[in-house]
Write a protein that holds these residues in place. Structure first.
Motif, mmCIF file in Angstrom:
data_model
loop_
_atom_site.group_PDB
_atom_site.id
_atom_site.type_symbol
_atom_site.label_atom_id
_atom_site.label_comp_id
_atom_site.label_asym_id
_atom_site.label_seq_id
_atom_site.Cartn_x
_atom_site.Cartn_y
_atom_site.Cartn_z
ATOM 1 N N GLY A 1 0.818 -1.191 0.000
ATOM 2 C CA GLY A 1 0.000 0.000 0.000
ATOM 3 C C GLY A 1 0.855 1.246 0.000
ATOM 4 N N SER A 2 0.223 2.344 0.319
ATOM 5 C CA SER A 2 0.915 3.636 0.351
ATOM 6 C C SER A 2 1.090 4.082 1.790
ATOM 7 N N VAL A 3 2.250 4.605 2.082
ATOM 8 C CA VAL A 3 2.545 5.042 3.440
ATOM 9 C C VAL A 3 3.498 6.226 3.369
ATOM 10 N N GLN A 4 3.459 7.062 4.369
ATOM 11 C CA GLN A 4 4.390 8.185 4.439
ATOM 12 C C GLN A 4 5.733 7.707 4.996
ATOM 13 N N ALA A 5 6.760 8.424 4.643
ATOM 14 C CA ALA A 5 8.089 8.106 5.154
ATOM 15 C C ALA A 5 8.055 8.066 6.677
ATOM 16 N N GLY A 6 8.709 7.049 7.221
ATOM 17 C CA GLY A 6 8.706 6.852 8.658
ATOM 18 C C GLY A 6 7.637 5.893 9.130
ATOM 19 N N GLY A 7 6.721 5.575 8.255
ATOM 20 C CA GLY A 7 5.628 4.682 8.610
ATOM 21 C C GLY A 7 6.003 3.213 8.510
ATOM 22 N N SER A 8 5.016 2.364 8.736
ATOM 23 C CA SER A 8 5.230 0.918 8.752
ATOM 24 C C SER A 8 4.188 0.199 7.912
ATOM 25 N N LEU A 9 4.589 -0.935 7.404
ATOM 26 C CA LEU A 9 3.691 -1.854 6.717
ATOM 27 C C LEU A 9 4.107 -3.271 7.061
ATOM 28 N N ARG A 10 3.155 -4.189 7.024
ATOM 29 C CA ARG A 10 3.485 -5.606 7.168
ATOM 30 C C ARG A 10 2.996 -6.341 5.937
ATOM 31 N N LEU A 11 3.925 -6.953 5.244
ATOM 32 C CA LEU A 11 3.585 -7.775 4.094
ATOM 33 C C LEU A 11 3.381 -9.214 4.548
ATOM 34 N N SER A 12 2.450 -9.875 3.891
ATOM 35 C CA SER A 12 2.180 -11.274 4.174
ATOM 36 C C SER A 12 2.300 -12.083 2.897
ATOM 37 N N CYS A 13 2.694 -13.324 3.048
ATOM 38 C CA CYS A 13 2.788 -14.237 1.907
ATOM 39 C C CYS A 13 2.154 -15.555 2.316
ATOM 40 N N ALA A 14 1.060 -15.892 1.663
ATOM 41 C CA ALA A 14 0.403 -17.168 1.916
ATOM 42 C C ALA A 14 1.029 -18.230 1.024
ATOM 43 N N MET A 15 1.500 -19.305 1.645
ATOM 44 C CA MET A 15 2.194 -20.362 0.917
ATOM 45 C C MET A 15 1.337 -21.620 0.914
ATOM 46 N N SER A 16 1.228 -22.249 -0.244
ATOM 47 C CA SER A 16 0.438 -23.469 -0.342
ATOM 48 C C SER A 16 1.116 -24.445 -1.282
ATOM 49 N N GLY A 17 0.669 -25.682 -1.249
ATOM 50 C CA GLY A 17 1.269 -26.724 -2.070
ATOM 51 C C GLY A 17 2.292 -27.504 -1.278
ATOM 52 N N SER A 18 3.390 -27.854 -1.921
ATOM 53 C CA SER A 18 4.415 -28.696 -1.305
ATOM 54 C C SER A 18 5.369 -27.853 -0.461
ATOM 55 N N THR A 19 4.818 -27.199 0.552
ATOM 56 C CA THR A 19 5.614 -26.266 1.361
ATOM 57 C C THR A 19 6.660 -26.979 2.214
ATOM 58 N N SER A 20 6.451 -28.254 2.499
ATOM 59 C CA SER A 20 7.421 -28.974 3.331
ATOM 60 C C SER A 20 8.745 -29.169 2.605
ATOM 61 N N ASN A 21 8.748 -28.997 1.293
ATOM 62 C CA ASN A 21 9.966 -29.181 0.506
ATOM 63 C C ASN A 21 10.740 -27.886 0.283
ATOM 64 N N MET A 22 10.272 -26.800 0.843
ATOM 65 C CA MET A 22 10.960 -25.529 0.652
ATOM 66 C C MET A 22 12.153 -25.444 1.594
ATOM 67 N N TYR A 23 13.274 -24.986 1.101
ATOM 68 C CA TYR A 23 14.473 -24.843 1.922
ATOM 69 C C TYR A 23 14.743 -23.396 2.303
ATOM 70 N N CYS A 24 14.405 -22.491 1.421
ATOM 71 C CA CYS A 24 14.621 -21.072 1.665
ATOM 72 C C CYS A 24 13.368 -20.326 1.230
ATOM 73 N N VAL A 25 12.971 -19.370 2.028
ATOM 74 C CA VAL A 25 11.884 -18.474 1.651
ATOM 75 C C VAL A 25 12.361 -17.053 1.899
ATOM 76 N N GLY A 26 11.967 -16.172 1.036
ATOM 77 C CA GLY A 26 12.488 -14.825 1.192
ATOM 78 C C GLY A 26 11.638 -13.768 0.525
ATOM 79 N N TRP A 27 12.068 -12.543 0.719
ATOM 80 C CA TRP A 27 11.431 -11.382 0.111
ATOM 81 C C TRP A 27 12.424 -10.683 -0.808
ATOM 82 N N PHE A 28 11.949 -10.373 -1.983
ATOM 83 C CA PHE A 28 12.702 -9.603 -2.961
ATOM 84 C C PHE A 28 11.913 -8.341 -3.273
ATOM 85 N N ARG A 29 12.585 -7.364 -3.840
ATOM 86 C CA ARG A 29 11.875 -6.172 -4.308
ATOM 87 C C ARG A 29 12.523 -5.667 -5.584
ATOM 88 N N GLN A 30 11.721 -4.985 -6.368
ATOM 89 C CA GLN A 30 12.229 -4.392 -7.592
ATOM 90 C C GLN A 30 11.531 -3.073 -7.846
#
Length: 124
Positions: A10-39
């Protein structure tokens, strides 16, 4: 197969906060690394945080260390990114990504599952 879906941007002013969420489904037990990227427009994709799921160790890019916190809730198959003290330069599209099979959490090209991203805008 793993499916990832981000939310919380979303939109926020400088100094503010946000919490991003990622819902994971499927073969999640086989994941070794999970992360956040940005571009951001005109910039390369940047891995800003990851968790090694087997040991729980975390990584943060210098640009976000001390301001962002990555966490996971295994019971809910959720990944989070708490972003505090946001700066205009944090504005970007944020992606949740997972790696399976194991190829090393620091190997950006080995993250083979991606969400569609969520937009973060920070105004000064």
């Amino acid at each position: 197969q793993v499916q990832l879906q981000e939310s919380g941007g979303g939109s926020v002013q400088a100094g503010g906060s946000l919490r991003l969420s990622c819902a994971m489904s499927g073969s999640t037990s086989n994941m070794y690394c999970v992360g956040w990227f940005r571009q951001a427009p005109g910039k390369e994709r940047e891995r800003i945080a990851h968790i090694f799921t087997s040991g729980g160790s975390t990584f943060y890019a210098d640009s976000v260390r001390g301001r962002f916190t990555i966490s996971e809730d295994n019971a809910k198959n959720m990944l989070y990114l708490q972003m505090n003290s946001l700066k205009p330069e944090d504005a970007a599209r944020y992606y949740c990504a997972a790696q399976s099979p194991w190829a090393g959490c620091y190997s950006d090209s080995s993250y083979n599952y991606w969400g569609q991203g969520t937009q973060v805008t920070v105004s000064s």
